[in-house]
Design an enzyme around this catalytic site. Structure first.
Site, mmCIF file in Angstrom:
data_model
loop_
_atom_site.group_PDB
_atom_site.id
_atom_site.type_symbol
_atom_site.label_atom_id
_atom_site.label_comp_id
_atom_site.label_asym_id
_atom_site.label_seq_id
_atom_site.Cartn_x
_atom_site.Cartn_y
_atom_site.Cartn_z
ATOM 1 N N HIS A 43 0.828 -1.205 0.000
ATOM 2 C CA HIS A 43 0.000 0.000 0.000
ATOM 3 C C HIS A 43 0.862 1.255 0.000
ATOM 4 O O HIS A 43 1.938 1.293 0.608
ATOM 5 C CB HIS A 43 -0.918 0.036 1.219
ATOM 6 C CG HIS A 43 -2.195 -0.729 1.045
ATOM 7 N ND1 HIS A 43 -3.083 -0.472 0.012
ATOM 8 C CD2 HIS A 43 -2.742 -1.738 1.784
ATOM 9 C CE1 HIS A 43 -4.129 -1.289 0.116
ATOM 10 N NE2 HIS A 43 -3.940 -2.073 1.181
ATOM 11 N N CYS A 95 0.041 2.518 -4.655
ATOM 12 C CA CYS A 95 -0.758 3.705 -4.959
ATOM 13 C C CYS A 95 -0.014 4.955 -4.502
ATOM 14 O O CYS A 95 0.811 4.913 -3.584
ATOM 15 C CB CYS A 95 -2.112 3.628 -4.248
ATOM 16 S SG CYS A 95 -3.127 2.219 -4.728
#
Length: 386
Positions: free
Chosen positions: A202, A258
């Site tokens: 992440h 991301c």
């Protein structure tokens, strides 16, 4: 009064030894270094040098002198030199200078890493058991390790792997372990070192509090224990991995996450159009230095700062990070010594093709890889070399 001694481990880490300690264990590689008193070392060196000098004098003496040494005491008295010859003897200070051990050499630069010229840190975080768990990030790290060893000549022992599958607690991708791994990667770096960092997991953004971001947002990596320990923001990543790079050393990073576009806080972003044309965009404020100590840093990110990355089973039939797979595939298929421009175009084309085969449409899946660098360069002339 005795004071602490500074000792260097074979892995390159400096440690402070308490007075009187006989050994010290490195907190990074756990190697135990035996300590010796400086006085003992000097005494041993003194005895060895003195013995060698005595042996040399005996070998250089003429035969008559050897015979004189075997004469009885009364003959020795008769053969002694008269008092006026005593002036030829060396003064005490000269004898001490001859017997004193030579000073140790000074270290004018950092010792090289014992792990060689090629080193890598690979992080794969699936966040198992969490509502935000991911699929394929650990597989991404394992795929990258195989690629570096089999295709790029990285020794397996020079690759540090941090995933939830590791049995050693120090290799779990917590914030503390990730930061220590980053420091290990660049410690003692020298010219012609090839350093590599890969992260699959992440990514996120948070408010910029020091005013060094144009968009007012810091980018960050999300370690396994971020809920209690926090994120690793781009300011810290730049300080640990980018700024220590010396002239001639290179760091390449692949970040499959991301909001990862400028997560290394490098000064320049390569903005590429679909027709292959590009332009370098300067990032950050002039008040903050984000460059290296003379080396080069390059980062391939999965998407821009305000975009989301994706993973897809289209490539291999299993969940895999689109960025990780496209990077490995681009290097393998580009031929010998590809340029950065060739790799970037191949990665973008590979991801577009995969997205066209998906049975669903998601605006987040339209993100494409982004290249950032510590310096501007011609991406179609500069060769990519690991």
């Amino acid at each position: 009064m005795s004071s602490q001694r500074e000792v260097r481990c074979r892995c390159g880490r400096w440690m402070w030894a308490q007075p009187g300690a006989g050994a010290i264990q490195c907190s990074t590689c756990h190697t135990v270094t035996q300590l010796h008193s400086l006085v003992d070392v000097l005494r041993g060196a003194h005895r060895m040098i003195y013995g060698l000098q005595q042996l040399r004098r005996q070998q250089q003496q003429p035969p008559q002198m050897m015979m004189a040494q075997r004469s009885p005491p009364q003959m020795m008295v008769a053969q002694r030199s008269p008092p006026q010859m005593m002036v030829q003897r060396s003064p005490p200070q000269m004898m001490m200078a001859q017997l004193s051990p030579p000073p140790p050499p000074r270290l004018l630069e950092a010792l090289p890493s014992p792990f060689g010229k090629k080193r890598a840190v690979l992080c794969g975080v699936n966040y198992r058991g969490k509502s935000y768990s991911l699929k394929g990030c650990i597989s991404d790290a394992k795929s990258m390790r195989s690629f570096l060893v089999q295709q790029m000549g990285f020794p397996i022992e020079s690759i540090l792997m941090l995933t939830e599958d590791e049995t050693c607690p120090k290799k779990i991708p917590t914030k503390r372990n990730m930061r220590k791994a980053m420091k290990w990667l660049v410690e003692g770096n020298r010219a012609r070192d090839s350093l590599f960092f890969h992260y699959s997991g992440h990514g996120a953004q948070q408010k910029d509090y020091d005013g060094d971001e144009i968009d007012g947002q810091d980018e960050a990596l999300i370690p396994l224990d971020h809920e209690t320990e926090g994120k690793i923001i781009d300011d810290e990543i730049n300080e640990i991995l980018v700024r220590p790079l010396v002239h001639g050393a290179k760091l390449h990073a692949v970040v499959d996450a991301c909001n990862s576009g400028t997560v290394f806080d490098l000064s320049f972003v390569c903005r590429m159009e679909r027709n292959g044309s590009y332009d370098w965009e300067h990032q950050g404020s002039g008040r903050f230095y984000k460059g290296t100590d003379g080396g080069g840093a390059f980062c391939f990110s999965a998407c821009d700062d305000d975009e989301a990355s994706g993973y897809t089973p289209v490539f291999t039939g299993k969940n895999a990070g689109a960025m990780t797979y496209s990077f490995i595939n681009a290097v393998k298929t580009a031929g010998p010594a590809p340029t950065y421009g060739q790799l970037l175009n191949l990665m973008c084309s590979s991801i577009r093709e995969a997205q066209s085969r998906l049975t669903y449409t998601d605006s987040d899946e339209s993100s494409e890889p982004l290249l950032t660098s510590s310096e501007k360069f011609d991406i179609y002339k500069t060769k990519f070399v690991l």
